[in-house]
Each structure stands twice: as structure tokens, then as C-alpha cells.
Design a protein around this motif. Structure first.
Motif, PDB file in Angstrom:
ATOM      1  N   UNK A  92       0.862  -1.176   0.000  1.00 41.77           N
ATOM      2  CA  UNK A  92       0.000   0.000   0.000  1.00 41.77           C
ATOM      3  C   UNK A  92       0.903   1.232   0.000  1.00 41.77           C
ATOM      4  N   UNK A  93       0.742   2.066  -1.023  1.00 39.57           N
ATOM      5  CA  UNK A  93       1.609   3.230  -1.183  1.00 39.57           C
ATOM      6  C   UNK A  93       0.766   4.473  -1.389  1.00 39.57           C
ATOM      7  N   UNK A  94       1.098   5.525  -0.637  1.00 41.87           N
ATOM      8  CA  UNK A  94       0.470   6.833  -0.801  1.00 41.87           C
ATOM      9  C   UNK A  94       1.500   7.806  -1.350  1.00 41.87           C
TER      10      UNK A  94
ATOM     11  N   UNK B 298      -1.926   3.609  -4.230  1.00 44.46           N
ATOM     12  CA  UNK B 298      -1.745   2.390  -5.022  1.00 44.46           C
ATOM     13  C   UNK B 298      -1.716   1.194  -4.081  1.00 44.46           C
ATOM     14  N   UNK B 299      -2.568   0.222  -4.350  1.00 40.43           N
ATOM     15  CA  UNK B 299      -2.605  -1.016  -3.572  1.00 40.43           C
ATOM     16  C   UNK B 299      -2.338  -2.165  -4.537  1.00 40.43           C
TER      17      UNK B 299
ATOM     18  N   UNK C  39       0.704  -6.357 -13.322  1.00 39.29           N
ATOM     19  CA  UNK C  39       2.167  -6.475 -13.412  1.00 39.29           C
ATOM     20  C   UNK C  39       2.560  -7.761 -14.120  1.00 39.29           C
ATOM     21  N   UNK C  40       3.675  -7.734 -14.832  1.00 39.50           N
ATOM     22  CA  UNK C  40       4.088  -8.946 -15.570  1.00 39.50           C
ATOM     23  C   UNK C  40       4.406 -10.121 -14.662  1.00 39.50           C
ATOM     24  N   UNK C  41       4.767  -9.869 -13.389  1.00 37.33           N
ATOM     25  CA  UNK C  41       5.060 -10.978 -12.484  1.00 37.33           C
ATOM     26  C   UNK C  41       3.832 -11.480 -11.740  1.00 37.33           C
ATOM     27  N   UNK C  42       2.646 -10.977 -12.101  1.00 39.61           N
ATOM     28  CA  UNK C  42       1.412 -11.476 -11.525  1.00 39.61           C
ATOM     29  C   UNK C  42       0.787 -10.517 -10.535  1.00 39.61           C
ATOM     30  N   UNK C  43      -0.473 -10.770 -10.231  1.00 40.44           N
ATOM     31  CA  UNK C  43      -1.196  -9.939  -9.285  1.00 40.44           C
ATOM     32  C   UNK C  43      -1.911  -8.782  -9.953  1.00 40.44           C
ATOM     33  N   UNK C  44      -2.346  -7.847  -9.130  1.00 41.82           N
ATOM     34  CA  UNK C  44      -3.109  -6.702  -9.615  1.00 41.82           C
ATOM     35  C   UNK C  44      -2.702  -5.463  -8.833  1.00 41.82           C
ATOM     36  N   UNK C  45      -2.495  -4.366  -9.541  1.00 42.53           N
ATOM     37  CA  UNK C  45      -2.185  -3.078  -8.917  1.00 42.53           C
ATOM     38  C   UNK C  45      -3.304  -2.106  -9.257  1.00 42.53           C
ATOM     39  N   UNK C  46      -3.918  -1.543  -8.228  1.00 47.04           N
ATOM     40  CA  UNK C  46      -5.021  -0.594  -8.402  1.00 47.04           C
ATOM     41  C   UNK C  46      -4.539   0.768  -7.915  1.00 47.04           C
ATOM     42  N   UNK C  47      -4.637   1.772  -8.779  1.00 41.68           N
ATOM     43  CA  UNK C  47      -4.192   3.120  -8.449  1.00 41.68           C
ATOM     44  C   UNK C  47      -5.373   4.076  -8.549  1.00 41.68           C
ATOM     45  N   UNK C  48      -5.609   4.810  -7.471  1.00 37.38           N
ATOM     46  CA  UNK C  48      -6.670   5.818  -7.424  1.00 37.38           C
ATOM     47  C   UNK C  48      -6.021   7.174  -7.196  1.00 37.38           C
TER      48      UNK C  48
END
Length: 375
Positions: free
Chosen positions: A287-289, A299-300, A354-363
Motif C-alpha cells: 500500500x503506497x500513498x 496504489x494497492x 504487473x508482468x510478475x502477476x497480481x493486480x495493482x489498483x491506483x486511485x
């Protein structure tokens, strides 16, 4: 193929029409001038001698004067044609601008109308013509869209409210039956099976209410610190994070924003929920602000399998296939609610795989509006 704007096409059309009329007028002038200044025929009965020579000289002088006059008329016509070309284009541009002015008003007013402002109408004044008919047609279309949107939102809110009563009744019935001292074993097994399903329905109704409020409800104008909301969301899910062995990293500098505190808390909570629930055992959550000039970006990112077509995840009740980790525990409304709350606060939502998998959601949300900045 070159595609010109309507104003340019009208300008060329009006200019060409004026130019053709002017060219026709100049052609008539040249024709009449040519017939008037024709060569002078020899005078009958003239013999040889000095008078005849003088007459020949006069005829040559008249022919030269006629030629000079014709050249002057030709030059004047060319200059007049060039001037008429410029004037016709200028007049055509003015006429095109005047003709297209109502259409520009319709375009500007339509751009200001969004899904949250469907009650606005064009109401174009003026005589009954094709332009006012177009404006009235757009107004009728907006009226039908407003009715459809309101009916959809009312249905979601009313259905959620109405279903809460029978849901509470069923939950109470299950709890009472299971709490009896001599409750049979099958009843206890059935109660254990029904409680998770009732919890799932309760989360679904809560999500529908939040979605309806985000899409049509009145927003609060308070201030919320996304850092505090993110820390609270992670703390509330600490048990589930520990149970699945997730590694959490958080970069949470102070990030105040202006908006509805409850909806913003729901937005951050849904982002964290999405990263925790749809993850893999032993995975990671970040989790990044990032406070920026006039905006705050959160971004989570959660680990997991490689995904594609992630933009569809903001659709209500849409899951990314049966192989998505933990999808059976979600209601299908998490990111749809995030998208609605983000739009209601004037922000933007971006989903990346991301190419290494998972999901990144940015608001990205507008930052805190200070009183001195508002003035």
C-alpha cells in the motif's frame, strides 16, 4: 482523406458561391468591353496619299489605345477577382460562424451534462427550425436517460433496504434454533452452513447500498487523511493477513483529501480487501500513498497469478474467471464501488496487471482544498 470542420466547409461553400457569382459578373464585363473596343474598320472610298496615311496612323493609334484599355480592364478584373476571393472567404467565415453558433451552444451545454447532472436541459431559444428541433430531441433523450438512471439507482437502494428485514429475520431464526439447549446436530450443521451465506448476502446488500450512494447520494465535504484510513483498513484485516501468511508493506505519508469520509473509508477498505482476499497464501500486499501537487495517489498491489483484461474488473458482479484466487469470497462489487466513489470525488482509477502477476489498483483523488485556495 482530409476531413474538414463544419465551419471550414461552410466557409469554403459560401466563399465558392460568392466567387462564382463574381467571376460570372466579371466575364460579362469583359465580354461587353471586348465588343465595345473592337478594331476600327477601314473607311470606304479612301485612296492613296497623305490623307490615307494619316487615317492609317489614326487607326493604329486607336487599336493601340483599345489594346491598352483592354489590358487595363483585364488587370482591373484580376485585381477585383483577387479582392473578391478574400472578401468572399471573410464573409463566408462570418456567415458560417453565425449559422453554426446554435450548434456550438448545443455542444458546449451537452459537454457539461454528465451522469450526475442529467437534470439539465439545453432549452435552446429561437424560431422553430432544424437546430431547435435537434436541441429538443437531445432534451427528450436526456429526459429518458435521467428517468432510466434514477429508476436503476432507486431500485438498487430500495431492494437493498427491503431485503435487510427478511435477512435479519432469517439470521435471527438460525441463531435461535442453534442456541436451543437440545438442538439436534443437523440443525447445528445447517446453521453453520447458513451463517456464511447470510454474511455473504449481507455484504452484498451493503455493497449495493454503497454503490447506490456513491452514484447518486449527496457527498460530504469534510476532510479525510488517506494514511489513517489505510492504516485502519490494514489493522481491521490483520487476522486474515496473518492467517494467510501475507507480507504487508505500507508507505503512508500524511495525505489529506476533501470528500465524504465514510465513502473514502469504504474506498480504501475495498482496495485493501481486494488485495487481501484475491491473493495467494504467503503472498504480498503493498500500500503506497504519494501526495502530489493538488492530488493524492494511492496504489494497492497484491500478488497472485498473471491477469489480463483487468479493466473489466470494475464492472459490478464481474470476476476474472474461476481461477482467480479467493474469488468465491468476494461479492463482485468491490472495485465497482471503488470506481463509483472515485468518479463521485472527481478522481481517476487505473488497473494494471504487473508482468510478475497480481493486480495493482491506483486511485488518484484531488487533494485537500484549503480555504485560501478556494478563495
Amino acid at each position: 482523406m482530409l476531413r474538414l470542420q463544419a465551419r471550414t466547409r461552410f466557409t469554403v461553400l459560401y466563399g465558392a458561391a460568392s466567387l462564382l457569382c463574381g467571376a460570372a459578373l466579371l466575364a460579362v464585363v469583359l465580354l461587353l468591353a471586348g465588343s465595345r473596343f473592337s478594331d476600327t474598320a477601314p473607311v470606304p472610298g479612301q485612296g492613296a496619299g497623305a490623307p490615307a496615311d494619316r487615317i492609317a496612323v489614326l487607326q493604329r493609334e486607336l487599336a493601340e489605345a483599345d489594346a491598352r484599355h483592354s489590358r487595363q480592364i483585364l488587370i482591373a478584373c484580376v485585381c477585383a477577382f483577387a479582392l473578391m476571393l478574400v472578401l468572399s472567404l471573410l464573409v463566408g467565415r462570418v456567415l458560417a460562424k453565425r449559422v453554426l453558433h446554435p450548434l456550438r451552444r448545443i455542444t458546449a451545454a451537452t459537454r457539461e451534462i454528465t451522469a450526475e447532472r442529467l437534470d439539465r436541459r439545453l432549452a435552446l431559444p429561437g424560431p422553430r427550425d432544424e437546430v431547435t428541433d435537434l436541441a429538443d430531441t437531445v432534451d427528450d433523450l436526456l429526459g429518458r436517460l435521467e428517468a432510466a438512471f434514477n429508476a436503476q439507482r432507486r431500485f438498487a437502494a430500495d431492494a437493498s433496504h427491503e431485503l435487510r428485514t427478511p435477512l435479519a429475520t432469517m439470521r435471527a431464526t438460525v441463531d435461535v434454533a442453534a442456541a436451543k439447549p437440545a438442538a439436534p446436530a443437523p440443525v447445528l450443521v445447517l446453521a453453520d452452513r447458513l451463517r456464511p451465506q447470510l454474511d455473504q448476502v449481507d455484504r452484498l446488500l451493503d455493497g449495493l447500498l454503497a454503490l447506490a450512494r456513491a452514484q447518486h447520494g449527496a457527498l460530504g465535504t469534510g476532510t479525510a487523511d488517506l494514511a489513517g484510513l489505510a492504516a485502519a483498513a490494514l489493522a481491521a484485516r490483520a487476522d486474515e493477513i496473518a492467517a494467510t501468511g501475507l507480507t504487508v508493506t505500507a508507505d503512508l505519508p500524511p495525505s489529506p483529501v476533501t470528500g465524504d469520509h465514510a465513502l473514502l473509508a469504504r474506498l480504501v477498505g475495498n482496495l485493501v480487501d481486494n488485495a487481501v482476499v484475491h491473493n495467494e497464501p504467503g503472498g504480498t500486499v503493498a500500500v503506497t500513498l504519494a501526495p502530489e501537487e493538488g492530488a493524492v495517489r494511492i496504489t494497492v498491489r497484491g500478488s497472485g497469478p498473471v491477469l489480463d483484461h483487468v479493466d473489466d474488473l470494475v464492472r459490478p458482479f464481474h470476476r476474472h474467471g474461476a481461477d482467480r484466487t479467493g474469488s468465491e469470497r468476494g461479492s463482485g462489487l468491490g472495485l465497482a464501488i471503488v470506481d463509483a466513489i472515485t468518479a463521485a470525488h472527481g478522481g481517476t482509477l487505473a488497473l494494471t496487471a504487473p508482468p510478475d502477476g497480481g493486480l495493482a489498483v491506483t486511485v488518484t483523488l484531488p487533494g485537500e482544498q484549503r480555504p485560501e485556495a478556494a478563495r
